[in-house]
Scaffold this motif. Structure first.
Motif, PDB file in Angstrom:
ATOM      1  N   UNK A 168       1.935  -7.604 -47.938  1.00 39.55           N
ATOM      2  CA  UNK A 168       1.236  -6.960 -45.987  1.00 39.55           C
ATOM      3  C   UNK A 168       0.991  -5.915 -46.187  1.00 39.55           C
ATOM      4  N   UNK A 172       0.464   6.840 -41.380  1.00 34.33           N
ATOM      5  CA  UNK A 172       0.766   5.760 -40.181  1.00 34.33           C
ATOM      6  C   UNK A 172       1.107   5.110 -41.560  1.00 34.33           C
ATOM      7  N   UNK A 173       2.903   4.586 -41.077  1.00 30.09           N
ATOM      8  CA  UNK A 173       3.435   3.878 -41.873  1.00 30.09           C
ATOM      9  C   UNK A 173       3.538   2.629 -41.326  1.00 30.09           C
ATOM     10  N   UNK A 174       3.583   1.854 -42.553  1.00 34.43           N
ATOM     11  CA  UNK A 174       3.103   0.418 -43.082  1.00 34.43           C
ATOM     12  C   UNK A 174       4.180  -0.750 -43.274  1.00 34.43           C
ATOM     13  N   UNK A 175       5.063  -0.214 -44.091  1.00 37.07           N
ATOM     14  CA  UNK A 175       6.605  -0.263 -44.229  1.00 37.07           C
ATOM     15  C   UNK A 175       7.268   0.964 -44.793  1.00 37.07           C
ATOM     16  N   UNK A 176       8.622   0.530 -44.021  1.00 35.87           N
ATOM     17  CA  UNK A 176       9.643   1.358 -43.908  1.00 35.87           C
ATOM     18  C   UNK A 176      10.964   0.212 -44.734  1.00 35.87           C
ATOM     19  N   UNK A 177      11.382   0.833 -45.727  1.00 35.49           N
ATOM     20  CA  UNK A 177      12.879  -0.800 -46.267  1.00 35.49           C
ATOM     21  C   UNK A 177      13.783   1.144 -46.635  1.00 35.49           C
ATOM     22  N   UNK A 178      14.912   0.774 -46.268  1.00 35.01           N
ATOM     23  CA  UNK A 178      15.744   2.145 -46.425  1.00 35.01           C
ATOM     24  C   UNK A 178      17.188   1.031 -46.025  1.00 35.01           C
ATOM     25  N   UNK A 235      17.118  -0.576 -42.556  1.00 35.17           N
ATOM     26  CA  UNK A 235      16.501  -0.270 -41.282  1.00 35.17           C
ATOM     27  C   UNK A 235      14.734  -1.123 -42.097  1.00 35.17           C
ATOM     28  N   UNK A 269      12.070  10.370 -44.547  1.00 37.93           N
ATOM     29  CA  UNK A 269      11.195  10.393 -44.353  1.00 37.93           C
ATOM     30  C   UNK A 269       9.899  10.767 -44.428  1.00 37.93           C
ATOM     31  N   UNK A 304      11.734  -1.877 -41.240  1.00 37.30           N
ATOM     32  CA  UNK A 304      10.572  -2.005 -40.939  1.00 37.30           C
ATOM     33  C   UNK A 304       9.014  -2.483 -41.189  1.00 37.30           C
ATOM     34  N   UNK A 358      -2.248  -4.787 -44.617  1.00 32.54           N
ATOM     35  CA  UNK A 358      -2.428  -3.570 -43.498  1.00 32.54           C
ATOM     36  C   UNK A 358      -4.319  -2.772 -43.203  1.00 32.54           C
ATOM     37  N   UNK A 360       0.189   4.621 -44.758  1.00 31.33           N
ATOM     38  CA  UNK A 360      -1.471   4.444 -45.180  1.00 31.33           C
ATOM     39  C   UNK A 360      -2.304   5.887 -45.233  1.00 31.33           C
TER      40      UNK A 360
END
Lengths: 240, 240, 240, 240, 240, 240
Positions: free
Chosen positions: E98, E198-204, F202, E220, F204, E102, E194
């Motif tokens: 993924x 910008x954000x492509x994935x945020x996994x917390x 989280x 972040x 996203x 992107x 990127x």
């Protein structure tokens, strides 16, 4: 003679409910309940047939049966997690498919496929017979759906089909066994019949002692009565 | 009425041969032939039982059925290569196991396990009924073997068991169907009976039209005669 | 020096029997016996080749080896039940296929496929060499069958192939080891040769101590003699 | 006679590099390169042995071989994704394990297990022989590691082991074949030898025509020279 | 406040190396190191796309992640041997795919497929973020390779992508966690961004206590800085 | 700005129903509905813990997620039939398990195991968030059940947990996406929060263009509101 724990007569079905259109999007979907046994029967209709049948002008009907892990008193492992389908699951899926195909005219169905999924949400004995009984109603709805979309014009159903379990408990033949009776049965039989009263499948197994011809006859009589009652309930549900 | 292709009467078995001790080292091993159908039935006896049965004092009998890839007219793929056992194989393995267990007294067997392997070397219809009939003889030899080694003293076999197929072809009930009849049968039934004439399993399936009670009765009569003949042949083989 | 348990000379094969047409319907089927080792070799011929070979004008020959669970002294689990094929089975299937392909002219075979199934019914050492020796005869029969049906006209077999095991036991090189010798062998070698006396495969393994060049030479001499004897037996069987 | 594409003499190895401690944490880890073939050999040492060996006082050594999907010119699918290990992988894993075990004294190893993982990072022919040659060095380092932790005191290695491929290309015997030669070889042989010059494994295969005794001898001579050179390089690497 | 074991500032990356063309034949191949974590990222380019995408004019990019068994401190079993891919492996393969997709313009890629293989040779935390960061560079090289062969003309990459892990250890937000910090983290987050920020994935994920908005914001911020540093290193590597 | 197809405000949940005790025998069973999404969440409680946790005094909570084949508009194949669990299923099962474990005090749970099964009966977007929200209620009921049987005395739940999806559609952040919105979302985020308002997970993902910090903040705000509403509905259901 001991009465049945749930107070039924020996030739009496458990309370049966057949709820159509339980899901929003399947061509036909039925929640069927035989007492506490709950099976969700969903029919998915699609144009086209498996490769080996292409160009034959004939349709196809197939079925898969499965139990949710928490459907039984003691949770059972998922077959997807185990990575293989057990013999019992295979056996019942094949039985359901054969039973439904017995009342299907493939030519009238045309090159359409109807897939029945029978998922047991709660198991209390008789899941395969409930599945067949509910799946027939879902199949009938799927056929109507195909007709409404113009995918077929004739009548692919040559009759109806219903199924019930019978067994001998403490020497007494009984109809529609819940789990507590099923585990104690000396002989266990599943009978699938058409609405017209002919046999589609007869599967009798001696769990304890072997059974004689007289006992076999008594069980077949009970089953014939039960299937007739179920046929009436199916027709009633389809008429609603 | 058309005669049978192999010239048999409708109530006549194919030529049956039961060859004991076909292998050198199994506790019991039988090559059983129903006409051109050849099944090698090997019984392996071992002390001890599966974990879930340990300490119960009870024995265990189980069975596995398989077909060699070249046993059929058109070669079929190996299930070991496909990585999964098909539904039909599962179903027949379970049927053989249940049939044999119907004549076993687990207490008399003691904590011993007998595993039956029924491998079809050549298939020409009736492989599951040949397997059951041959497996009983192999089981009897395995029991004798265990007795000779002192692993058991009593008699774990409460009777004998044999099986035969019957079916309706062109409206005529027939016994012991070879492949050419089997594929044309409107109704197909496998019947497992004890030597004493009781039923252990009755599995009837409408392949074409559903069948009525009268047809069912005719099939059961034919099967009872066939199983009696097979019982005699088993006894004869065991007496040699 | 201790004599061999079965009284053979060190350079003597066990009694070998090659029974053709053991099955009724395979293109070629051979029951081969090396002493108590029994392997059923069935060749299935079909028109066409695997997809990756289509349109090449070339044929294909492949083989699968398996052991029945009761073929060994202690029953072994079915690979179909375990859901995966073991390394040894894979290895032997590949060896048999390569050995047969060494004497096949794919162009003369044309776009036909011959599949060899070698199923061990009873194992007493040397199952892979018996399988190769028997499979060659089944292959020759399948080729004749294809020729008789007009599926091919030329001669796709460029020679014959046979195989034998040799090993060093207590320092002595011996031919064609049964199980009791095989487990005690310090070095174990399988040799596949053409009827013309050339090598197709040489697979030697030090089971205990490593072996020197002289020992290797002695084993190759023994194997060459054994393969020549087997070639004569194959020719004799094919001449019947 | 055509010269080799890479300019080597027929009896000359490709440039060989043996880099020890390529990973930070394995008991022994070696990146071995035979020309462009790169194999990462990692030895993991653990106290204890598999269940079937417990209490025997004996150790265990085992190996697994695999290729990264991008290690070949054309990417190959992952065996983990396919869900099964191919025959070639099984065969090579078993070969590596047997080769290493030929120089291990299990009693001196004590109840310790050493697992060798040989992962091909880049493949250009001879991956199995590079793997064996590198794995021996990783094994030696793992043994030293176990000794340094006090897990063993004696010397479990009875010698060293190395391996090389040889083959006949255009009628000429050659040592250590890269991929371009390997695919053209009429005969292909992998030879595993001890540092003392004895044979552990000899695996020769006729890819095209069968080979005669003289060719076999020429290949064995070449292999013996190559293994001697590799033994010297292993000793040098271990001395660093 | 305790300093980090390796002496880094809380917002400092481990030493990063990006080695291009680590393999000889892949379209793009990168050995990426985040401290002791080493991942080999190989891109294989092929003309054509999966069947479901044929004729669309669009390309495809996909990724697979795996760990070598000896990459971790305690050896882990091979997924190919277990016969199934674990949930964690699946999850990370999907994340990498993924993330790369992107920044891909499928139309400009045309009907070409690029397959990324990310194999962890040594694991010390952050393997998935190292894999994404290295895979982007391998992807860029594969795109150049396709352009050089004329397989594409436009620019299928709409930007670059990099990833880093952040976490809260003893209440302190930290960048790029090695294994010793990762196991102690109360909250663990992987962020893919990127090159344009910008954000492509945020996994917390809260490993211990749940985290509040302020902590999320601090993580972040750290991640944004780390990804910017990685982007600079990627550009530098690609400029070499 | 286009209104939502179902007429909801952008920050409004779909109609939510939480039906407890939907099955007769599970320790806790909840049918949760988020609009047309229906998930059956069943909690099975058993004494004892997995082997690796025995003797620790700590309990265990785990979860499995699956979709019935007919739950989606287009029937999807059964994972049990395919013989392997897909990556998405694995990923969601792991997410549900982690989310629930975030509010469990293992010490207070004692050596008991609670297994959550979340089976999607009908899917219309948000199945994983519905599953988490319903599973928490089933978990709470299972804890009460264990307390009523005396299997535990303290309070193993340190709080509650609920989850919701948010996404950006046509540039507008929206709460609780049905399928038609989900497939069009440029960014898709699943947020799991405790009843106390902290974050547990989280996740996203940029489906189309990457998203910036401002968009991320707007989504988190929406999710916090939705989770607070769901928490109130859970409390209400548990109070009934």
């Amino acid at each position: 003679m001991t009465a049945r724990e749930d107070g039924r007569r020996d030739d009496e079905l458990r309370p049966i409910t057949i709820t159509r259109n339980w899901l929003d999007h399947a061509a036909g979907s039925v929640l069927v309940e035989f007492g506490r046994t709950k099976v969700l029967c969903a029919a998915s209709a699609s144009e086209g047939v498996p490769r080996w049948r292409k160009g034959s002008g004939l349709g196809w009907v197939t079925a898969e049966y499965a139990m949710l892990p928490a459907s039984t008193n003691t949770r059972s492992d998922r077959e997807s997690v185990k990575g293989r389908i057990g013999g019992r699951t295979h056996e019942i899926s094949r039985l359901i498919g054969r039973s439904l195909r017995a009342v299907v005219d493939y030519e009238a169905l045309g090159e359409n496929t109807i897939q029945l999924d029978c998922d047991v949400l709660q198991a209390d004995g008789g899941t395969r017979t409930a599945a067949i009984t509910g799946a027939y109603v879902a199949l009938a709805d799927a056929v109507s759906h195909l007709r409404s979309t113009g995918a077929l014009t004739g009548e692919p159903l040559t009759g109806s089909v219903a199924a019930v379990s019978v067994g001998i408990i403490d020497g007494v033949p009984r109809l529609d066994l819940p789990y507590v009776e099923d585990v104690r049965a000396e002989t266990d039989m599943n009978v699938v019949m058409t609405g017209a009263g002919s046999f589609v499948e007869v599967q009798g197994t001696a769990e304890g002692a072997a059974f004689d011809r007289e006992e076999l006859n008594a069980l077949l009589d009970l089953a014939a009565g039960g299937c007739a009652d179920l046929t009436a309930l199916q027709n009633e549900a389809l008429a609603r």
